[in-house]
Design a protein around this motif. Structure first.
Motif, PDB file in Angstrom:
ATOM      1  N   GLY A 133       0.826  -1.205   0.000  1.00 21.58           N
ATOM      2  CA  GLY A 133       0.000   0.000   0.000  1.00 21.58           C
ATOM      3  C   GLY A 133       0.862   1.257   0.000  1.00 21.58           C
ATOM      4  O   GLY A 133       0.564   2.233  -0.681  1.00 21.58           O
ATOM      5  N   SER A 134       1.958   1.223   0.772  1.00 25.53           N
ATOM      6  CA  SER A 134       2.857   2.389   0.811  1.00 25.53           C
ATOM      7  C   SER A 134       3.462   2.643  -0.562  1.00 25.53           C
ATOM      8  O   SER A 134       3.549   3.788  -1.019  1.00 25.53           O
ATOM      9  N   GLN A 135       3.901   1.550  -1.206  1.00 27.79           N
ATOM     10  CA  GLN A 135       4.519   1.709  -2.527  1.00 27.79           C
ATOM     11  C   GLN A 135       3.511   2.250  -3.524  1.00 27.79           C
ATOM     12  O   GLN A 135       3.813   3.163  -4.305  1.00 27.79           O
ATOM     13  N   LEU A 136       2.294   1.686  -3.481  1.00 28.43           N
ATOM     14  CA  LEU A 136       1.254   2.178  -4.387  1.00 28.43           C
ATOM     15  C   LEU A 136       0.952   3.647  -4.115  1.00 28.43           C
ATOM     16  O   LEU A 136       0.777   4.441  -5.041  1.00 28.43           O
ATOM     17  N   ALA A 137       0.883   3.989  -2.827  1.00 24.51           N
ATOM     18  CA  ALA A 137       0.489   5.352  -2.464  1.00 24.51           C
ATOM     19  C   ALA A 137       1.456   6.363  -3.065  1.00 24.51           C
ATOM     20  O   ALA A 137       1.039   7.391  -3.608  1.00 24.51           O
ATOM     21  N   LEU A 138       2.760   6.060  -2.992  1.00 26.88           N
ATOM     22  CA  LEU A 138       3.738   7.008  -3.518  1.00 26.88           C
ATOM     23  C   LEU A 138       3.579   7.164  -5.031  1.00 26.88           C
ATOM     24  O   LEU A 138       3.744   8.262  -5.572  1.00 26.88           O
ATOM     25  N   GLY A 139       3.223   6.065  -5.698  1.00 18.97           N
ATOM     26  CA  GLY A 139       2.968   6.159  -7.140  1.00 18.97           C
ATOM     27  C   GLY A 139       1.668   6.882  -7.434  1.00 18.97           C
ATOM     28  O   GLY A 139       1.607   7.770  -8.291  1.00 18.97           O
ATOM     29  N   ALA A 140       0.608   6.509  -6.708  1.00 21.34           N
ATOM     30  CA  ALA A 140      -0.715   7.083  -6.975  1.00 21.34           C
ATOM     31  C   ALA A 140      -0.735   8.584  -6.676  1.00 21.34           C
ATOM     32  O   ALA A 140      -1.454   9.336  -7.331  1.00 21.34           O
ATOM     33  N   LEU A 141       0.066   9.011  -5.706  1.00 25.18           N
ATOM     34  CA  LEU A 141       0.139  10.444  -5.412  1.00 25.18           C
ATOM     35  C   LEU A 141       0.613  11.212  -6.644  1.00 25.18           C
ATOM     36  O   LEU A 141       0.075  12.269  -6.972  1.00 25.18           O
ATOM     37  N   GLY A 142       1.606  10.660  -7.313  1.00 30.82           N
ATOM     38  CA  GLY A 142       2.104  11.304  -8.528  1.00 30.82           C
ATOM     39  C   GLY A 142       1.013  11.384  -9.583  1.00 30.82           C
ATOM     40  O   GLY A 142       0.807  12.430 -10.211  1.00 30.82           O
ATOM     41  N   ILE A 143       0.290  10.290  -9.762  1.00 27.87           N
ATOM     42  CA  ILE A 143      -0.781  10.272 -10.763  1.00 27.87           C
ATOM     43  C   ILE A 143      -1.829  11.321 -10.439  1.00 27.87           C
ATOM     44  O   ILE A 143      -2.286  12.076 -11.297  1.00 27.87           O
ATOM     45  N   THR A 144      -2.207  11.394  -9.175  1.00 27.38           N
ATOM     46  CA  THR A 144      -3.282  12.304  -8.802  1.00 27.38           C
ATOM     47  C   THR A 144      -2.816  13.760  -8.871  1.00 27.38           C
ATOM     48  O   THR A 144      -3.572  14.648  -9.265  1.00 27.38           O
ATOM     49  N   LEU A 145      -1.559  14.021  -8.539  1.00 22.28           N
ATOM     50  CA  LEU A 145      -1.043  15.397  -8.648  1.00 22.28           C
ATOM     51  C   LEU A 145      -0.999  15.838 -10.106  1.00 22.28           C
ATOM     52  O   LEU A 145      -1.399  16.949 -10.457  1.00 22.28           O
TER      53      LEU A 145
END
Lengths: 237, 334, 434
Positions: free
Chosen positions: B22-34
């Motif tokens: 989840g942590s790894q996904l979160a760091l990636g998904a944050l980029g997508i959402t930004l």
């Protein structure tokens, strides 16, 4: 006659190939309220946007304090002391009231931002109460106050309002007009477009009646209200 | 005792890996959402951005290792991370200058930018393949376990082990630190606020004198940084292959959409929803259930809802549910 | 003028195929041509979605794979023992699953909105899922236990492969209906993301569900579609050998070329029919309406056009055309190899074809299909050759090896650069929309 403080003179132009404005002139003096009224599709908003540089003009000129600003982008005009409140999408809905005001002052580098913010809270006390609330959660009238407050944060010399009372109740409208008068008393010029022509002309020092992108009548607010022709055609008798 | 064993197995097979993933996904998904919030398109190249950043981290890691520089019990990759981040940021800014900026200037429709981002995805994928090849690369070193399963068993006397890999712990710690920094930046700094303002209302941000080019540049810098960290952590945890990052796109998009595209908090919450759903659905529950009910009740089945091959189906299912019932996501994105 | 230009472009592409035939071999050239023709059909399907309606799907590979699956189900040899061991049970499970979802939809519409409905439905679906797995698993075990080395699947109907083509289109259309129902009418990015997911799932199913089409064990030796004969049969058939001998050709080469020419004719025929249909449709009131929707959704919706329904319709038609091409491909290759269904080859390559050729224009899609199809396959023999020439001066060693290895990876990079350059500098493509 002396040069008006802000003038858009003989403006002709539109968004595409077809002109919407034809030889249209608008002007306002310091501390004065100028109102643009007219039927739907008369090019009221377009005329004001032209003054603000959001529209390419084929002919005419726009001068602020005697300086030709026709070549400037809207952003550059903000720096020159013009404030603009769009009709819709005029606040940052996901940000708090305080943040909205802070963003309004984004270009200011001086330390007086807090003072200006206090002045705006004095002008709109409800905003002080709700300063930590998201602007998108406020009522229509309160949103308009945020929008006007945001534009005032740059300490503009001219404030342009595009139908500030659209969609708010009559009581809120009166309240908002009172605040606008107060702003004008502080020496800021107000140029606004209004649907509610009668009420707007009542507070106006100067009125421009536009029809199909042309000046039809230009006079003081009182004179226009008294003019039977204007009353008959534009104020519903 | 059996309840404790069941709990330990649950922690070991679901909670610990779920937090790390989840942590790894979160760091990636944050980029997508930004990127979505500011540039207003779904960036299909984001998976390959992660691969790109990680490839550079690996190169630097090897170089450090060859010089005998290590980080003790921690992976050497952490030392190499800043260099990988710099390379990725350089790549992001160059891509923006050469590719994306033009479409902003002509105010292209978002879908055109999506297509353009697939083109960028190819270029990046091709570069990654040329730099580091397609085979599996191992760059993990340092202590493998933070909590050794044998030690855990001796200490507690439980039959069931609990293991926490160093990389899992680092993943969670990195996500916590990055999120804290990011939220502080967005909420408290003038630049961060201007980014939120731009994402909220582009035209009004322009009227307020916020420079779009600056906001866009900062967005790429943050997204590139987070992508490199995410990719490196994923690579450390699961071993690196350039091509697997493409398949992270689906869970990351699902996470960002579940939370609400454009909402950073939503992306983090969405990532953990996706990660835990994936593990819950694709794990074999037999072992855990075996402690709770008499084993003979359970028969031969693995008690696994879907085989791990269908991981993608889980994120897809979550995506479908969100699109059907709440397209704006939990935190009301755009 | 434009007409001559287009003719010239097509002539140029034809020259590429002729040069390949002369300098490499005619077998290779025809092989590339057949695959390029199939790509053209796929490109036409994608052009229907993107060019006519502005729908961006990243799941084209899923439609292609479903087309391939159709060929297996329709034309593979029956495996009676496998089917008997669990076929009906599997289909019963699938029917149960479909019914359970239908009931869920019905319940959703009937129950009062709220948390209780959500919880009840979630619980219902979990229970239904376990019942589904209970029915399915035993069937799958039975089928896969049957002679796993050669079969282990439910087998096909043993019908002519030609019949599978429309079935492939139907399967792809059905999948498009489901995904379109969910993802259309929302932000356009959502369709792109949802189709990426469904395509990945379809390919995963093909890889892992051995009972269906043997998964990664591959299904080979599918029968030829009518009327294509096998090369070995031709080589012993006097009716074929005599004319070949009188022309002084090698019978083996002649037979392979003959078969490829036959495929090329069939594919060409389908392509011509499709283009004819598309051109008719585009110039009909329907076509004008569709383009009006694409150019301005809001005003079209204001005029009473049902935008979402039209988008769904077009999305389904486009996917069906791609499914058709997918079925044609598998029936030509005579085997289903799930690992070969890569998004790169069947989603993004087709996109490049459409965009390079000229989106919105069927002739553009064909030109793009032939040109990019040739390039993509020709790089396989041209790339390493070029790299060898370029690195000839280098000393033997790691660098030289590395460079020669990267030649194979150049494809992706080239494809990406071509896409970006065309989008930037010639967004209308080689043959712009009229």
């Amino acid at each position: 006659m002396a040069e008006p403080f802000l003038i858009g003179e003989n403006m002709t132009g539109g968004y595409g190939a077809v002109d919407i404005l034809h030889d249209c002139t608008l002007s306002v003096e310091p501390g004065e309220i100028a109102v643009i009224v007219g039927p739907n599709g008369a090019g009221k908003s377009t005329a004001m946007k032209a003054v603000f540089g959001m529209l390419k003009l084929r002919q005419g000129s726009v001068r602020l304090g005697g300086e030709d600003i026709i070549g400037l982008t809207p952003q550059a005009r903000v720096r020159k002391g013009m404030g603009f409140v769009p009709q819709t999408h005029n606040i940052f809905t996901g940000m708090t009231v305080a943040e909205n005001l802070e963003m309004g002052a984004f270009i200011r580098a001086d330390g007086g931002i807090q003072t200006t913010m206090e002045q705006i809270y004095d002008l709109f006390p409800i905003l002080r109460q709700k300063r930590h609330q998201k602007a998108g959660e406020l009522s229509g009238g309160q949103r308009q106050q945020v929008a006007v407050g945001r534009a005032l944060m740059t300490q503009p010399r001219v404030l342009m309002l595009d139908e500030p009372t659209a969609g708010v109740s009559p009581i809120v409208m009166d309240e908002l007009f009172d605040r606008i008068i107060e702003i004008a008393r502080s020496g800021i010029s107000i140029l606004m477009v209004e649907q509610n022509a009668r009420q707007a002309l009542e507070i106006a020092d100067k009125g421009f009646v536009l029809v199909q992108g042309r000046n039809r009548y230009t006079d003081t607010g009182k004179a226009l209200l008294a003019d039977p022709e204007v009353r008959k055609s534009f104020l519903g008798g | 005792m059996d309840i404790l064993n069941a709990l330990t197995a649950f922690l070991n097979f679901i909670v610990v890996p779920g937090l790390a993933y989840g942590s790894q996904l979160a760091l990636g998904a944050l980029g997508i959402t930004l990127i979505f919030g500011v540039l207003r398109f779904s960036n299909f190249a984001h998976g390959d951005t992660m691969a790109f950043g990680t490839a550079f981290v690996i190169l630097f890691t090897w170089w450090f290792q060859s010089m005998g520089i290590t980080a003790g019990p921690l992976p050497t990759a952490l030392l190499a991370l800043p260099f990988g981040i710099l390379a990725t940021i350089a790549m992001m800014l160059a891509t923006d200058r050469v590719v994306y900026r033009y479409y902003r200037q002509v105010r292209a429709k978002p879908i055109i930018l999506v297509i353009v981002s697939t083109g960028v995805m190819f270029v990046m994928n091709g570069l990654v393949r040329m730099i580091i090849g397609t085979s599996e690369q191992n760059f993990t070193d340092g202590a493998r376990m933070m909590l050794n399963p044998q030690d855990f068993k001796t200490w507690t006397g439980l039959a069931e082990p609990l293991a926490i890999k160093t990389t899992q712990a680092i993943s969670l710690a990195a996500a916590v630190i990055c999120c804290a920094l990011l939220f502080w930046f967005l909420q408290k700094t003038r630049t961060g606020k201007s980014m939120r303002a731009y994402s909220d209302n582009e035209d009004l941000a322009l009227l307020s004198g916020i420079s779009p080019e600056r906001v866009v540049m900062i967005t790429w810098i943050i997204a590139g940084t987070l992508a490199t960290i995410a990719g490196t952590l994923y690579g450390l945890d699961k071993s690196y292959r350039g091509v697997v990052y493409f398949s992270l796109l689906m869970p990351m998009f699902a996470a960002a959409i579940v939370g609400g595209l454009g909402s950073p908090l939503g992306a983090v919450v969405g990532s953990f929803i996706v990660a835990f759903s994936e593990l819950i659905v694709t794990s074999a529950w037999k072992k855990i259930l075996g402690y709770l009910v008499p084993p003979e009740w359970l028969g031969d089945g693995l008690y696994q809802a879907l085989s791990t091959d269908y991981k993608v189906a889980v994120s897809f299912g979550i995506l479908i549910i969100v699109l059907l019932f709440r397209p704006q996501g939990i935190y009301g994105g755009k | 003028m434009a007409r001559y230009r287009n003719l010239l472009l097509f002539a140029g592409v034809a020259l590429l195929f002729i040069l390949t035939g002369v300098f490499q071999s005619w077998n290779l050239s025809l092989n590339i041509l057949n695959l390029a023709l199939l790509s053209c059909i796929m490109a036409i399907g994608v052009n229907i979605q993107w060019g006519y309606a502005g729908l961006f799907s990243t799941g084209i590979v899923g439609s292609v794979a479903l087309g391939g699956l159709a060929v297996v189900l329709v034309s593979a040899n029956p495996v009676p023992a496998g089917w008997a061991a669990g076929g009906p049970r599997i289909f019963g499970a699938l029917a149960f699953g479909a019914a359970a979802i239908a009931v869920a939809v019905w319940l959703y519409n009937r129950l009062k909105p709220g948390t209780n409905r959500a919880l009840a439905l979630a619980l219902y679906l979990v229970v239904a899922f376990f019942i589904y797995r209970f029915i399915l698993d035993a069937g799958v075990l039975g089928v896969e236990a049957n002679n796993p080395a050669q079969a282990g699947n439910i087998g096909g109907l043993g019908l002519n492969s030609l019949l599978a083509w429309p079935v492939g289109a139907l399967l792809a259309a059905a999948a498009a209906w489901v995904i379109g129902k969910i993802a259309l009418g929302l932000r356009e990015d959502y369709l792109a993301i949802a189709t990426l997911g469904i395509a990945e799932i379809i390919v995963t199913v093909l890889r892992n569900e051995d009972w269906l089409a043997r998964g990664v064990k591959n299904l080979i030796d599918l029968p030829r579609p009518w009327p294509v004969p096998k090369e070995v049969d031709l080589q012993v058939n006097p009716a074929f050998l005599d004319p070949v001998a009188s022309l002084g050709l090698d019978p083996v080469t002649a037979s392979t070329i003959f078969v490829k020419l036959l495929y090329a004719t069939m594919f060409g025929l389908v392509l011509v029919l499709l283009v004819w249909g598309c051109e008719r449709a585009l110039n009909s009131p329907w076509g004008r309406m569709v383009r009006a929707i694409r150019d301005n959704e809001i005003s079209a919706a204001a005029m009473g056009k049902d935008v979402k329904f039209r988008h769904l319709q077009i999305f389904i038609i486009g996917s069906a055309v791609v499914g058709l091409a997918g079925a044609m491909m598998t029936s030509m290759e005579g085997q289903l190899t799930p690992p070969s269904y890569l998004p790169l080859r069947f989603t993004f390559l087709i996109w490049v074809m459409v965009i390079v050729g000229g989106s919105g224009n069927n002739w553009g899609s064909i030109l793009g299909g032939l040109l990019i199809g040739w390039l993509y396959l020709a790089v396989e023999f041209l790339g390493p050759q070029m790299m060898q020439i370029l690195t000839a001066g280098l000393p033997e060693g790691n660098l030289k090896d590395h460079l020669q290895d990267t030649a194979a990876q150049m494809r992706l990079l080239t494809l990406g650069v071509v896409l970006l350059v065309v989008l930037r500098f010639a967004p209308k493509g080689l043959i712009p929309e009229k």
